[in-house]
Design a protein around this motif. Structure first.
Motif, PDB file in Angstrom:
ATOM      1  N   ASP A  80       0.816  -1.214   0.000  1.00 59.06           N
ATOM      2  CA  ASP A  80       0.000   0.000   0.000  1.00 59.06           C
ATOM      3  C   ASP A  80       0.851   1.266   0.000  1.00 59.06           C
ATOM      4  O   ASP A  80       0.551   2.211  -0.698  1.00 59.06           O
ATOM      5  CB  ASP A  80      -0.955   0.022   1.200  1.00 59.06           C
ATOM      6  N   GLY A  81       1.919   1.276   0.766  1.00 57.27           N
ATOM      7  CA  GLY A  81       2.780   2.457   0.831  1.00 57.27           C
ATOM      8  C   GLY A  81       3.809   2.505  -0.275  1.00 57.27           C
ATOM      9  O   GLY A  81       4.614   3.430  -0.346  1.00 57.27           O
ATOM     10  N   GLY A  82       3.800   1.513  -1.147  1.00 61.57           N
ATOM     11  CA  GLY A  82       4.784   1.447  -2.220  1.00 61.57           C
ATOM     12  C   GLY A  82       6.109   0.895  -1.730  1.00 61.57           C
ATOM     13  O   GLY A  82       6.235   0.435  -0.606  1.00 61.57           O
ATOM     14  N   VAL A 111       9.544  -1.368   8.992  1.00 67.93           N
ATOM     15  CA  VAL A 111       9.951  -1.596   7.610  1.00 67.93           C
ATOM     16  C   VAL A 111      10.398  -3.045   7.467  1.00 67.93           C
ATOM     17  O   VAL A 111      11.151  -3.561   8.287  1.00 67.93           O
ATOM     18  CB  VAL A 111      11.106  -0.648   7.208  1.00 67.93           C
ATOM     19  N   ILE A 112       9.923  -3.689   6.430  1.00 66.08           N
ATOM     20  CA  ILE A 112      10.316  -5.058   6.131  1.00 66.08           C
ATOM     21  C   ILE A 112      11.444  -5.000   5.098  1.00 66.08           C
ATOM     22  O   ILE A 112      11.306  -4.355   4.057  1.00 66.08           O
ATOM     23  CB  ILE A 112       9.138  -5.873   5.559  1.00 66.08           C
ATOM     24  N   LEU A 113      12.539  -5.661   5.377  1.00 65.41           N
ATOM     25  CA  LEU A 113      13.646  -5.776   4.430  1.00 65.41           C
ATOM     26  C   LEU A 113      13.630  -7.211   3.919  1.00 65.41           C
ATOM     27  O   LEU A 113      13.974  -8.139   4.644  1.00 65.41           O
ATOM     28  CB  LEU A 113      14.985  -5.450   5.093  1.00 65.41           C
ATOM     29  N   GLN A 116       6.690  -1.346   3.673  1.00 61.19           N
ATOM     30  CA  GLN A 116       5.903  -1.470   4.901  1.00 61.19           C
ATOM     31  C   GLN A 116       5.231  -2.844   4.884  1.00 61.19           C
ATOM     32  O   GLN A 116       4.880  -3.364   3.824  1.00 61.19           O
ATOM     33  CB  GLN A 116       4.844  -0.373   4.960  1.00 61.19           C
ATOM     34  N   ASP A 117       5.050  -3.418   6.056  1.00 58.60           N
ATOM     35  CA  ASP A 117       4.395  -4.722   6.164  1.00 58.60           C
ATOM     36  C   ASP A 117       2.998  -4.641   5.542  1.00 58.60           C
ATOM     37  O   ASP A 117       2.238  -3.733   5.842  1.00 58.60           O
ATOM     38  CB  ASP A 117       4.303  -5.127   7.635  1.00 58.60           C
ATOM     39  N   VAL A 118       2.668  -5.579   4.652  1.00 56.40           N
ATOM     40  CA  VAL A 118       1.374  -5.550   3.958  1.00 56.40           C
ATOM     41  C   VAL A 118       0.238  -6.135   4.793  1.00 56.40           C
ATOM     42  O   VAL A 118      -0.929  -5.890   4.500  1.00 56.40           O
ATOM     43  CB  VAL A 118       1.444  -6.275   2.598  1.00 56.40           C
TER      44      VAL A 118
END
Length: 66
Positions: A29-31, A53-55, A43-45
């Motif tokens: 959603d946040g790109g 933040v997901i890496l 960002q976690d979906v």
């Protein structure tokens, strides 16, 4: 295949959520925050917690010890 409900209410069926996101099959959603040859940050979906933040690795790993 696993069914996962995203934070926007949409349900997706994927083998691997990280692979689906890094390949562009699912758009967060946040790109995309940043993307390199080997990593993808977003960002976690499923649980969009502010500041989280997901890496994700673009290489599918089944274990951190692989």
């Amino acid at each position: 295949m696993r069914k996962i409900t995203l934070s926007n209410g949409k349900t997706v069926e994927v083998e691997c959520l990280s692979c689906a996101i890094t390949s562009g099959e699912i758009e967060p959603d946040g790109g995309v925050i940043v993307e390199t040859e080997y990593f993808h940050a977003h960002q976690d979906v499923a649980y969009p917690i502010e500041g989280l933040v997901i890496l994700a690795s673009k290489l599918h790993l089944t274990s951190p010890h692989a």
